[in-house]
Design an enzyme around this catalytic site. Structure first.
Site, short mmCIF file in Angstrom:
data_model
loop_
_atom_site.label_atom_id
_atom_site.label_comp_id
_atom_site.label_asym_id
_atom_site.label_seq_id
_atom_site.Cartn_x
_atom_site.Cartn_y
_atom_site.Cartn_z
N LYS A 41 0.85 -1.21 0.00
CA LYS A 41 0.00 0.00 0.00
C LYS A 41 0.87 1.24 0.00
O LYS A 41 0.61 2.21 -0.72
CB LYS A 41 -0.87 0.03 1.27
CG LYS A 41 -2.19 -0.67 1.11
CD LYS A 41 -3.08 -0.30 2.28
CE LYS A 41 -4.34 -1.12 2.28
NZ LYS A 41 -5.21 -0.84 3.42
N THR A 130 -11.60 4.83 15.34
CA THR A 130 -12.77 4.68 16.21
C THR A 130 -12.46 3.63 17.28
O THR A 130 -12.18 2.48 16.95
CB THR A 130 -13.98 4.24 15.35
OG1 THR A 130 -14.16 5.21 14.31
CG2 THR A 130 -15.24 4.13 16.19
N PHE A 164 -15.22 11.75 11.33
CA PHE A 164 -16.62 11.61 10.91
C PHE A 164 -16.77 11.57 9.39
O PHE A 164 -17.88 11.63 8.89
CB PHE A 164 -17.45 12.77 11.47
CG PHE A 164 -17.49 12.80 12.98
CD1 PHE A 164 -18.28 11.89 13.69
CD2 PHE A 164 -16.74 13.72 13.69
CE1 PHE A 164 -18.31 11.91 15.08
CE2 PHE A 164 -16.77 13.75 15.08
CZ PHE A 164 -17.56 12.85 15.77
N GLU A 167 -17.01 7.74 3.38
CA GLU A 167 -16.38 7.29 2.15
C GLU A 167 -17.26 7.77 0.98
O GLU A 167 -18.47 7.78 1.08
CB GLU A 167 -16.26 5.77 2.13
CG GLU A 167 -15.17 5.30 3.06
CD GLU A 167 -15.05 3.79 3.15
OE1 GLU A 167 -15.46 3.10 2.21
OE2 GLU A 167 -14.55 3.32 4.17
N LYS A 220 -18.41 9.37 18.89
CA LYS A 220 -18.32 8.68 17.60
C LYS A 220 -19.27 7.48 17.55
O LYS A 220 -20.01 7.29 16.59
CB LYS A 220 -16.87 8.23 17.38
CG LYS A 220 -16.65 7.40 16.15
CD LYS A 220 -16.88 8.17 14.87
CE LYS A 220 -16.88 7.23 13.69
NZ LYS A 220 -17.16 7.89 12.43
N LEU A 267 -32.50 8.43 5.41
CA LEU A 267 -33.87 7.89 5.40
C LEU A 267 -34.17 7.27 4.04
O LEU A 267 -35.32 7.26 3.63
CB LEU A 267 -34.88 8.99 5.72
CG LEU A 267 -35.11 9.34 7.19
CD1 LEU A 267 -36.29 10.30 7.31
CD2 LEU A 267 -35.35 8.12 8.06
N ALA A 269 -34.66 4.08 2.11
CA ALA A 269 -34.80 2.64 2.35
C ALA A 269 -33.99 1.89 1.29
O ALA A 269 -33.77 2.39 0.19
CB ALA A 269 -36.26 2.25 2.26
N CYS A 277 -17.51 0.71 8.59
CA CYS A 277 -17.76 1.41 9.86
C CYS A 277 -19.04 0.98 10.58
O CYS A 277 -18.97 0.44 11.69
CB CYS A 277 -17.77 2.90 9.65
SG CYS A 277 -16.13 3.53 9.29
P1 NAD Z 1 -8.22 1.12 6.51
O1 NAD Z 1 -8.31 -0.30 6.81
O2 NAD Z 1 -8.64 1.65 5.17
O3 NAD Z 1 -6.72 1.61 6.74
C1 NAD Z 1 -5.98 1.31 7.88
C2 NAD Z 1 -4.51 1.27 7.47
O4 NAD Z 1 -3.72 1.11 8.64
C3 NAD Z 1 -4.18 0.10 6.55
O5 NAD Z 1 -3.60 0.58 5.36
C4 NAD Z 1 -3.18 -0.74 7.37
O6 NAD Z 1 -2.19 -1.35 6.57
C5 NAD Z 1 -2.60 0.31 8.30
N1 NAD Z 1 -2.01 -0.23 9.53
C6 NAD Z 1 -2.46 -1.18 10.36
N2 NAD Z 1 -1.62 -1.35 11.40
C7 NAD Z 1 -0.63 -0.47 11.22
C8 NAD Z 1 0.55 -0.16 11.96
N3 NAD Z 1 0.84 -0.77 13.12
N4 NAD Z 1 1.36 0.79 11.50
C9 NAD Z 1 1.07 1.43 10.33
N5 NAD Z 1 -0.01 1.17 9.59
C10 NAD Z 1 -0.85 0.24 10.03
O7 NAD Z 1 -9.01 1.87 7.66
P2 NAD Z 1 -9.84 3.22 7.58
O8 NAD Z 1 -11.10 2.98 6.85
O9 NAD Z 1 -8.96 4.33 7.19
O10 NAD Z 1 -10.25 3.38 9.13
C11 NAD Z 1 -9.30 3.67 10.12
C12 NAD Z 1 -10.03 3.97 11.40
O11 NAD Z 1 -10.88 5.11 11.22
C13 NAD Z 1 -10.95 2.86 11.88
O12 NAD Z 1 -10.98 2.85 13.27
C14 NAD Z 1 -12.32 3.28 11.34
O13 NAD Z 1 -13.37 2.76 12.10
C15 NAD Z 1 -12.24 4.77 11.48
N6 NAD Z 1 -13.08 5.50 10.54
C16 NAD Z 1 -13.17 5.11 9.25
C17 NAD Z 1 -13.99 5.83 8.37
C18 NAD Z 1 -14.17 5.39 6.95
O14 NAD Z 1 -15.10 5.90 6.31
N7 NAD Z 1 -13.36 4.51 6.42
C19 NAD Z 1 -14.69 6.96 8.83
C20 NAD Z 1 -14.53 7.35 10.15
C21 NAD Z 1 -13.72 6.61 11.01
#
Ligand code: NAD
Length: 448
Positions: A41, A130, A164, A167, A220, A267, A269, A277
C-alpha cells in the site's frame, strides 16, 4: 488567529482516514508524513495511486507529491521525529465475537512511543481511529509510556479526535466537517490540537468541541449508532409498506424528512448498511455495552434488522422468478455505496451468498469495485465489463448499489438485454410508473 508554526503532521495508516487526512493537510500547505506497515500500500501511495477509489483523492495526492510536501516513509520513527503531531488512523476491526480488535492500535502506540523516546520536543499523539470509551486512557497511554519511558501530559500530549468523514465524500468532509471533537488527556494537549485545527480550518472553522478522552470516543459510537438506527428504521417502515397496496416508502420518507426534527438524510430505504464502519461500530457498541452489564435493545435491533435486509432482495427475486436454481441473476453494484470501491460488509456479499445457496448463476458489475471484488471474493461470480454486459441473458436483475450509471438505464435496456426482464430495485432508483407497465418490477418499500 494566533500564528502557529507547525512543522508538520504525521499519520499512521494510509487507509481512507489516514491518507485523506494527510493529503488534506498538504493541500493547505502543511508538510505531512505518512507511514503504513503494509509495504505494498505504501508503495502505491508513493507512486501517487491511492490504494482505493475516493473522489478527488488521487489529484490531491499527486499534487502533494509534486510539491514535496507529502512523504510516505518506510519508518514511523522518521514520521514522528519530523512532525509535531501524529494521528493514529489504523483499522479497528471486529473480533469474531463482535468486540473491537485493538491490535493495530496497540502496535502503533508501541511504535510511536519508541520514536518519542528519541524526541526532545513536545509532540501530541492523537487517536483518530474509532475506539471504545476507555481505549485511549487505558490502552494507548500505557503503551506509549512503556515504550517511550516518558510521562503523558508532562513529556508529550495525548488526545483522541474521532473521524466523521464518509467514504465517497471523504475529501470534502475533511475540509468541511459539521464539527470537530477533541477528547483531551489534559488542557495542554487539547490546546495544542485545537490550535492545529484552527490553523487548518482558518476563518471558517467548524465548531470545535472539547471534552475528556472517553467522551470523545463515545460521541463517535453514539453518532454512528444513531445514523444506523435511522437506516434500519426506514428499512423497517419499507418492509411494512411493501405489504400494503399503494404505499411507497420513498413518499413516506419525504413526508417524514421535511420535519426538521427528523431531517431527510439517512432515510433512504434499501438493502441495508454496510462498509467498514457502521456494522463493526454497531457490533462494538453492543459488545462494549454488554461488557458493562447493559443490554442495548435498540442498537441490537438495528443490527438484526440490517442483517435481514439484504436478503429481502433474494426473497423478492424468488417471489417474482420462482426457483432460482440455474437462473441467471445480474447484480448491479458491489460496493456498499456509490462513489467508493469499498466492498467491506457490503449487502452485495450477503446477496451473492444467498443466491449461490439457491443455485443461481450470479453475474456482477460495479463501476469502481471490480478489481477489489475479484481480489477478495471467493465466490464463483461472473464479473461483467459493463452494466449491459451484466444484465445480458439474465433472468433477474437486482440493483444493489445506487450508482449514477445505473440510474441512466431505462426499461428498454432491460428488455433488450435480459432473458426475462425482472428488475428488483433494491435502492429505489427507478420510477415505478415508467417500469411497471413494461417489465416485471419490484422495489424495496413499494407496495403493489
Ligand atoms: P483502513 O483499513 O482503510 O486503513 C488502515 C490502514 O492502517 C491500513 O492501510 C493498514 O495497513 C494500516 N495499519 C495497520 N496497522 C498499522 C501499523 N501498526 N502501522 C502502520 N499502519 C498500520 O481503515 P480506515 O477505513 O482508514 O479506518 C481507520 C479507522 O478510522 C478505523 O478505526 C475506522 O473505524 C475509522 N473511521 C473510518 C472511516 C471510513 O469511512 N473509512 C470513517 C470514520 C472513522
Amino acid at each position: 488567529m494566533e500564528f502557529f508554526n507547525l512543522r508538520g503532521v504525521s499519520v499512521v495508516g494510509t487507509g481512507f482516514v489516514g491518507l485523506v487526512t494527510a493529503t488534506c493537510f498538504v493541500d493547505k500547505g502543511y508538510v505531512a508524513y505518512a507511514y503504513d506497515s503494509n509495504h505494498e500500500k505504501a508503495e502505491m501511495v508513493r507512486s501517487g495511486r491511492p490504494p482505493f477509489y475516493e473522489p478527488n483523492l488521487e489529484s490531491l495526492l499527486k499534487k502533494g507529491l509534486e510539491r514535496s510536501l507529502f512523504k510516505c516513509v518506510n519508518s514511523l520513527e522518521e514520521a514522528v521525529l519530523k512532525t509535531d503531531v501524529t494521528f493514529i488512523c489504523v483499522g479497528t476491526p471486529s473480533k469474531a465475537d463482535g468486540s473491537i480488535d485493538l491490535t493495530y492500535i496497540e502496535t502503533s502506540a508501541e511504535e510511536i512511543g519508541k520514536a518519542l523516546a528519541k524526541k526532545s520536543d513536545y509532540h501530541v499523539v492523537v487517536v483518530k481511529s474509532t475506539v471504545v470509551p476507555g481505549t485511549t486512557q487505558n490502552r494507548v497511554k500505557p503503551q506509549l509510556e512503556k515504550s517511550s519511558h516518558k510521562v503523558t501530559g508532562k513529556d508529550f500530549g495525548l488526545c483522541m479526535s474521532p473521524e466523521f468523514l464518509k467514504e465517497g465524500s471523504a475529501v470534502n468532509d475533511t475540509f468541511n466537517p459539521d464539527r470537530v471533537v477533541i477528547g483531551e488527556y489534559d488542557k495542554k494537549s487539547g490546546d495544542f490540537l485545537e490550535k492545529v485545527f484552527l490553523n487548518f480550518y482558518g476563518e471558517n472553522s467548524p465548531p470545535i468541541l472539547r471534552m475528556n478522552l472517553a467522551s470523545g470516543e463515545m460521541v463517535k459510537y453514539a453518532s454512528n449508532a444513531f445514523l444506523a438506527t435511522k437506516i434500519s428504521f426506514i428499512n423497517e417502515i419499507a418492509n411494512i409498506c411493501e405489504r400494503v397496496k399503494g404505499l411507497d416508502v420513498a413518499e413516506i420518507a419525504k413526508g417524514m424528512g421535511l420535519d426538521q426534527r427528523i431531517g431527510p438524510r439517512f432515510l433512504q430505504a434499501g438493502l441495508g448498511f454496510g462498509g467498514s464502519c457502521f456494522p463493526k461500530d454497531v457490533k462494538a457498541l453492543i459488545s462494549f455495552s454488554q461488557g458493562l452489564g447493559y443490554e442495548p435493545q435498540i442498537v441490537k435491533s438495528v443490527f438484526d434488522v440490517n442483517e435481514r435486509q439484504a436478503i429481502r432482495a433474494v426473497e423478492l427475486a424468488k417471489q417474482l422468478v420462482g426457483s432460482l436454481k440455474d437462473k441467471r441473476v445480474a447484480l448491479l453494484g458491489l460496493a456498499f455505496k456509490p462513489d467508493t470501491s469499498d466492498i467491506r460488509e457490503a449487502p452485495s456479499l450477503k446477496i451473492i451468498r444467498n443466491l449461490l445457496a439457491e443455485g443461481a448463476v450470479v453475474a456482477a458489475y460495479d463501476p469502481a469495485a471490480m478489481s477489489e471484488a475479484e481480489a477478495i471474493l471467493d465466490y464463483p461470480v461472473e464479473y461483467a465489463v459493463s452494466s449491459l454486459d451484466c444484465i445480458e441473458r439474465a433472468d433477474c436483475c437486482i440493483v444493489v448499489t445506487e450508482w449514477e450509471e445505473f440510474k441512466k438505464l431505462n426499461p428498454e435496456d432491460f428488455l433488450a438485454h435480459m432473458q426475462k426482464p425482472v428488475v428488483i430495485d433494491g435502492r429505489k432508483i427507478y420510477d415505478p410508473e415508467k417500469f411497471r407497465g413494461k417489465l416485471v418490477y419490484a422495489a424495496v418499500g413499494l407496495g403493489e
